[in-house]
Design an enzyme around this catalytic site. Structure first.
Site, PDB file in Angstrom:
ATOM      1  N   LYS A  69       0.842  -1.205   0.000  1.00  0.00           N
ATOM      2  CA  LYS A  69       0.000   0.000   0.000  1.00  0.00           C
ATOM      3  C   LYS A  69       0.877   1.255   0.000  1.00  0.00           C
ATOM      4  O   LYS A  69       0.639   2.183  -0.771  1.00  0.00           O
ATOM      5  CB  LYS A  69      -0.919  -0.003   1.235  1.00  0.00           C
ATOM      6  CG  LYS A  69      -2.107  -0.936   1.078  1.00  0.00           C
ATOM      7  CD  LYS A  69      -2.876  -1.147   2.374  1.00  0.00           C
ATOM      8  CE  LYS A  69      -3.959  -2.202   2.144  1.00  0.00           C
ATOM      9  NZ  LYS A  69      -4.648  -2.625   3.366  1.00  0.00           N
ATOM     10  N   GLN A 113      -4.758  -1.283   9.531  1.00  0.00           N
ATOM     11  CA  GLN A 113      -4.696  -2.613   8.908  1.00  0.00           C
ATOM     12  C   GLN A 113      -5.311  -3.654   9.859  1.00  0.00           C
ATOM     13  O   GLN A 113      -4.891  -3.776  11.003  1.00  0.00           O
ATOM     14  CB  GLN A 113      -3.230  -2.975   8.601  1.00  0.00           C
ATOM     15  CG  GLN A 113      -3.050  -4.290   7.887  1.00  0.00           C
ATOM     16  CD  GLN A 113      -3.613  -4.285   6.467  1.00  0.00           C
ATOM     17  OE1 GLN A 113      -3.430  -3.338   5.715  1.00  0.00           O
ATOM     18  NE2 GLN A 113      -4.327  -5.343   6.112  1.00  0.00           N
ATOM     19  N   ASP A 136     -11.329   3.168   4.075  1.00  0.00           N
ATOM     20  CA  ASP A 136     -11.727   1.754   4.038  1.00  0.00           C
ATOM     21  C   ASP A 136     -13.253   1.616   3.930  1.00  0.00           C
ATOM     22  O   ASP A 136     -13.763   0.509   3.734  1.00  0.00           O
ATOM     23  CB  ASP A 136     -11.249   1.066   5.334  1.00  0.00           C
ATOM     24  CG  ASP A 136     -10.430  -0.176   5.048  1.00  0.00           C
ATOM     25  OD1 ASP A 136     -10.341  -0.546   3.867  1.00  0.00           O
ATOM     26  OD2 ASP A 136      -9.890  -0.764   6.003  1.00  0.00           O
TER      27      ASP A 136
END
Ligand code: NAP
Length: 309
Positions: A69, A113, A136
């Site tokens: 990422k 994460q 997200d």
């Protein structure tokens, strides 16, 4: 009507192997467009989108995702900030960091994460992230906006699935779409996005009856279960588009791990019209869509129109 849509309506009687939908190439194209949009944003508004990623602990798969990422964030010209915390960091300290990132005007997107270590509540993190920085798309406000058909930040993997399906099929209006899986992360938002695209949507789960029969009616089948090779050829309608979200690491006889999807690709490729491979299908799109969401969040925070990508 695309080639695949013509197959779905019975246009192609002779069967060859399914088209492999190249998620890597489609994700690369999206990243190329994002790079151009970032340059424009810098030139016109002197703004560089900034994504903060928080990793708690050292789960090997999470380490790889976070590294990928950060690399791709920088490659499209965005700024990447990484916060790596030891596995025994208290829940309070993680929430404090999230709150600090919420308050930081130099941060446009925040991603923690998952999974986090068991002593930390995932849900508390999801609910604390500022919805305008929730790249997200998991905050209840963004999930609610999606359900209400209002624009907001949409979870990256579902967004990637829809982009792949539209790339392959074009307009999804009126198609019978079946989703296997009803998680907040994948299944439910995929269902909502398909409704937004005017598909007729059925969502199956572990309690569904006659799941094979339901799937055989699908023009578009999205599978997000987490069971290696579950979907067999006789579950799939001839010519259907199959999006395989599953990422199952299975240890082989030689003790090496191999990645399998939820779809038995070797069988299904003989029946489907198109299929996303694992790896190289949905996975690359997930990160590209994270960067898409970071740009979207940045534009919304600065009241700038999001460019069409
Ligand atoms: P999850 O939260 O475990 O949800 C799995 C869903 O599958 C649940 O709704 C469950 O039903 C359903 N299910 C389980 N067994 C079933 C069965 N035998 N028949 C029908 N439905 C069944 O998983 P997730 O987070 O949605 O992830 C699903 C898969 O996608 C995993 O392999 C994950 O690794 C992968 N994934 C990939 C990406 C990517 O970037 N490629 C991103 C996220 C996830 P119930 O609700 O009834 O329990």
């Amino acid at each position: 009507m695309t080639d695949q849509n013509s197959k779905l309506s019975g246009g192609d009687a002779t069967k060859i192997d399914a088209i492999k939908i190249d998620g890597r190439a489609i994700a690369q194209k999206l990243r190329d467009n994002l790079s151009k949009a970032v340059v424009n944003l810098q030139q016109l508004h002197n703004i560089t989108p900034t994504l903060a990623v928080v990793l708690v602990g050292n789960d090997p798969a999470s380490e790889i995702y976070v590294r990928m990422k950060a690399k791709q964030t920088k490659e499209v010209g965005m700024r990447s900030i990484e916060h790596r915390l030891p596995a025994d960091t208290s829940e309070e300290a993680v929430l404090e960091l999230v709150e600090k990132l919420n308050q930081d005007d130099g941060v446009n997107g925040i991603l923690v994460q998952f999974p986090v270590p068991k002593h930390i509540s995932q849900q508390k993190i999801i609910e604390l992230i500022d919805p305008s920085k929730d790249v997200d798309g998991l905050h209840p406000l963004n999930a609610g906006k999606l359900a209400a058909g209002v624009d907001g930040l949409v979870s990256c993997t579902p967004l990637g699935c829809i982009k792949l399906a539209k790339h392959q099929l074009g307009d999804l209006t009126g198609l019978n779409a079946v989703v296997i899986g009803r998680s907040n992360l994948v299944g439910k938002p995929v269902g909502q996005l398909l409704l937004r695209e005017n598909a007729t949507v059925t969502i199956c789960h572990s309690r569904s009856r006659e799941i094979e029969k339901i799937c055989r009616n699908a023009d578009l089948l999205v599978v997000a279960v987490g069971r290696a090779n579950m979907v067999k050829a006789d579950w799939v309608k001839k010519g259907a588009c199959v999006i395989d979200v599953g990422m199952n690491r299975v240890t082989q006889e030689d003790n090496k791990e191999k990645l399998f999807g939820d779809v038995d690709a070797q069988q299904v490729i003989k029946v489907a019209g198109s299929l996303t491979p694992v790896p190289g299908g949905v996975g690359p799109m997930t990160i590209a869509c994270l960067l898409h969401n970071t740009l979207q969040a940045t534009c919304a925070q600065h009241h700038i129109e999001m460019p069409k990508l």
